[in-house]
Design an enzyme around this catalytic site. Sequence first.
Site, PDB file in Angstrom:
ATOM      1  N   ASN A  21       0.862  -1.175   0.000  1.00 35.94           N
ATOM      2  CA  ASN A  21       0.000   0.000   0.000  1.00 35.94           C
ATOM      3  C   ASN A  21       0.903   1.230   0.000  1.00 35.94           C
ATOM      4  O   ASN A  21       1.459   1.586   1.035  1.00 35.94           O
ATOM      5  CB  ASN A  21      -0.900  -0.043   1.243  1.00 35.94           C
ATOM      6  CG  ASN A  21      -1.750   1.201   1.379  1.00 35.94           C
ATOM      7  OD1 ASN A  21      -1.798   2.043   0.486  1.00 35.94           O
ATOM      8  ND2 ASN A  21      -2.435   1.319   2.518  1.00 35.94           N
ATOM      9  N   TRP A  22       1.026   1.858  -1.160  1.00 34.17           N
ATOM     10  CA  TRP A  22       1.969   2.981  -1.276  1.00 34.17           C
ATOM     11  C   TRP A  22       1.411   4.267  -0.683  1.00 34.17           C
ATOM     12  O   TRP A  22       2.100   5.266  -0.598  1.00 34.17           O
ATOM     13  CB  TRP A  22       2.348   3.199  -2.751  1.00 34.17           C
ATOM     14  CG  TRP A  22       3.114   2.067  -3.366  1.00 34.17           C
ATOM     15  CD1 TRP A  22       3.495   0.899  -2.753  1.00 34.17           C
ATOM     16  CD2 TRP A  22       3.596   1.971  -4.721  1.00 34.17           C
ATOM     17  NE1 TRP A  22       4.186   0.095  -3.642  1.00 34.17           N
ATOM     18  CE2 TRP A  22       4.261   0.736  -4.855  1.00 34.17           C
ATOM     19  CE3 TRP A  22       3.518   2.808  -5.825  1.00 34.17           C
ATOM     20  CZ2 TRP A  22       4.849   0.314  -6.059  1.00 34.17           C
ATOM     21  CZ3 TRP A  22       4.099   2.398  -7.023  1.00 34.17           C
ATOM     22  CH2 TRP A  22       4.763   1.173  -7.133  1.00 34.17           C
ATOM     23  N   LYS A  23       0.132   4.271  -0.336  1.00 33.36           N
ATOM     24  CA  LYS A  23      -0.526   5.453   0.232  1.00 33.36           C
ATOM     25  C   LYS A  23      -0.267   6.674  -0.654  1.00 33.36           C
ATOM     26  O   LYS A  23      -0.104   6.525  -1.863  1.00 33.36           O
ATOM     27  CB  LYS A  23      -0.071   5.665   1.681  1.00 33.36           C
ATOM     28  CG  LYS A  23      -0.177   4.370   2.492  1.00 33.36           C
ATOM     29  CD  LYS A  23      -0.037   4.561   3.962  1.00 33.36           C
ATOM     30  CE  LYS A  23      -0.150   3.217   4.657  1.00 33.36           C
ATOM     31  NZ  LYS A  23      -0.219   3.326   6.102  1.00 33.36           N
ATOM     32  N   HIS A  41      -9.682   0.922   4.830  1.00 38.84           N
ATOM     33  CA  HIS A  41      -8.366   1.152   5.435  1.00 38.84           C
ATOM     34  C   HIS A  41      -8.517   2.125   6.610  1.00 38.84           C
ATOM     35  O   HIS A  41      -9.309   3.059   6.560  1.00 38.84           O
ATOM     36  CB  HIS A  41      -7.383   1.710   4.395  1.00 38.84           C
ATOM     37  CG  HIS A  41      -5.987   1.727   4.937  1.00 38.84           C
ATOM     38  ND1 HIS A  41      -5.539   2.727   5.762  1.00 38.84           N
ATOM     39  CD2 HIS A  41      -4.971   0.837   4.821  1.00 38.84           C
ATOM     40  CE1 HIS A  41      -4.288   2.454   6.123  1.00 38.84           C
ATOM     41  NE2 HIS A  41      -3.925   1.308   5.563  1.00 38.84           N
ATOM     42  N   GLU A  69      -6.895   4.562   7.636  1.00 38.06           N
ATOM     43  CA  GLU A  69      -6.734   6.000   7.355  1.00 38.06           C
ATOM     44  C   GLU A  69      -8.000   6.561   6.706  1.00 38.06           C
ATOM     45  O   GLU A  69      -8.325   7.733   6.880  1.00 38.06           O
ATOM     46  CB  GLU A  69      -5.489   6.213   6.490  1.00 38.06           C
ATOM     47  CG  GLU A  69      -4.238   6.075   7.342  1.00 38.06           C
ATOM     48  CD  GLU A  69      -3.072   5.383   6.662  1.00 38.06           C
ATOM     49  OE1 GLU A  69      -2.980   5.419   5.424  1.00 38.06           O
ATOM     50  OE2 GLU A  69      -2.246   4.804   7.398  1.00 38.06           O
ATOM     51  N   GLU A 119      -5.486  -4.946  10.612  1.00 34.88           N
ATOM     52  CA  GLU A 119      -4.461  -3.927  10.831  1.00 34.88           C
ATOM     53  C   GLU A 119      -4.789  -3.147  12.104  1.00 34.88           C
ATOM     54  O   GLU A 119      -5.565  -2.175  12.054  1.00 34.88           O
ATOM     55  CB  GLU A 119      -4.418  -2.963   9.647  1.00 34.88           C
ATOM     56  CG  GLU A 119      -4.145  -3.637   8.322  1.00 34.88           C
ATOM     57  CD  GLU A 119      -3.604  -2.640   7.305  1.00 34.88           C
ATOM     58  OE1 GLU A 119      -2.444  -2.776   6.918  1.00 34.88           O
ATOM     59  OE2 GLU A 119      -4.335  -1.720   6.929  1.00 34.88           O
ATOM     60  N   GLY A 124       2.264   2.296  10.726  1.00 32.14           N
ATOM     61  CA  GLY A 124       3.206   3.401  10.538  1.00 32.14           C
ATOM     62  C   GLY A 124       3.880   3.857  11.819  1.00 32.14           C
ATOM     63  O   GLY A 124       4.505   4.913  11.856  1.00 32.14           O
ATOM     64  N   SER A 130       3.303  -2.078  10.459  1.00 29.67           N
ATOM     65  CA  SER A 130       4.759  -2.116  10.683  1.00 29.67           C
ATOM     66  C   SER A 130       5.385  -3.480  10.387  1.00 29.67           C
ATOM     67  O   SER A 130       6.293  -3.909  11.105  1.00 29.67           O
ATOM     68  CB  SER A 130       5.092  -1.633  12.103  1.00 29.67           C
ATOM     69  OG  SER A 130       4.627  -0.312  12.289  1.00 29.67           O
ATOM     70  N   GLY A 147       2.732  -1.114   4.340  1.00 30.60           N
ATOM     71  CA  GLY A 147       2.771   0.305   3.977  1.00 30.60           C
ATOM     72  C   GLY A 147       4.203   0.757   3.759  1.00 30.60           C
ATOM     73  O   GLY A 147       4.788   0.554   2.692  1.00 30.60           O
ATOM     74  N   GLY A 148       4.793   1.353   4.790  1.00 33.09           N
ATOM     75  CA  GLY A 148       6.134   1.946   4.679  1.00 33.09           C
ATOM     76  C   GLY A 148       7.165   1.052   4.008  1.00 33.09           C
ATOM     77  O   GLY A 148       7.897   1.497   3.111  1.00 33.09           O
TER      78      GLY A 148
HETATM   79  P1  PGA Z   1       2.671   0.238   7.686  1.00 29.55           P
HETATM   80  O1  PGA Z   1       1.218   0.446   7.021  1.00 29.55           O
HETATM   81  O2  PGA Z   1       3.245  -1.031   7.133  1.00 29.55           O
HETATM   82  O3  PGA Z   1       3.450   1.458   7.277  1.00 29.55           O
HETATM   83  O4  PGA Z   1       2.454   0.160   9.164  1.00 29.55           O
HETATM   84  C1  PGA Z   1       0.353  -0.639   6.802  1.00 29.55           C
HETATM   85  C2  PGA Z   1      -0.918  -0.174   6.149  1.00 29.55           C
HETATM   86  O5  PGA Z   1      -1.376   0.935   6.435  1.00 29.55           O
HETATM   87  O6  PGA Z   1      -1.508  -0.881   5.314  1.00 29.55           O
END
Ligand code: PGA
Length: 257
Positions: free
Chosen positions: A11-13, A99, A101, A171, A177, A219, A240-241
Amino acid sequence: MPARKPFVGGNWKMNLHTDDAVALAKSLADRFDATDKVDVVICPAFPYLAMVGKTLKDAGSGIKLGAQDAYFQADGAFTGEVSMAMLKDIGVDVVLTGHSERRHVINETDVLINAKTLAALEAGLEVILCIGEKIEQREAGQTHQINMAQLEYGLAGVTAEQMDRVTIAYEPVWAIGTGKTATPADAQEAHDRIRRCLKFGFEWGEAIGDKVRIQYGGSVKPGNAKELFGQADIDGGLIGGASLKADDFVAILEAAC
Ligand code: PGA
């Protein structure tokens, strides 16, 4: 228990512009060709979907293309929104719904998330429905309650047949994050409860609940991926990251093989 093929998403956000997005997709396509062992999807931001899709296609990669969101209406006066059919039209395979966010920053409700999930499935797309508790809910002992409620709302009206195209991403919001990861045992406990809800909480029955893949997200890094993915009910991850760096994401994919 049926063998579930692991599924890992990047997930590149709201990150990476043209050059970086294309370079990362190309690098992943060149370096990872074990999509027979693990399903992989990368989810760039909307403006880059078509070009990342073309990069993957030109490289002959089996990596799927995913969108981070979409709207549930088919077409019409919905300024700023993008429909499921538009995503299909440009080669998108998978859509994320729910998600954290979008739930907690953009304030999407369970009703909207359900509408998006149903619309994506009706359009023939795959869905990764994300669920998970906030830190205060965890501290109040409400983790399972929150997960069950988000599952029940999110999947309301989904048919047994459509469940073939549904993946759940657990999640925990406090782990996204932040560098804090659920311990493999804690994550497995949550996944086991989610699995039981999928098996016994819906009308489609146990066999279908057993087949659904449940990703862990929050994470995930090269250093913790193997142990997390080694748990009985953790069938891959949503990253994500660490999906923004080819080295890290490839290491995570290898951990899932
Ligand atoms: P993260 O994000 O790996 O940076 O914690 C995961 C996600 O939001 O899907």
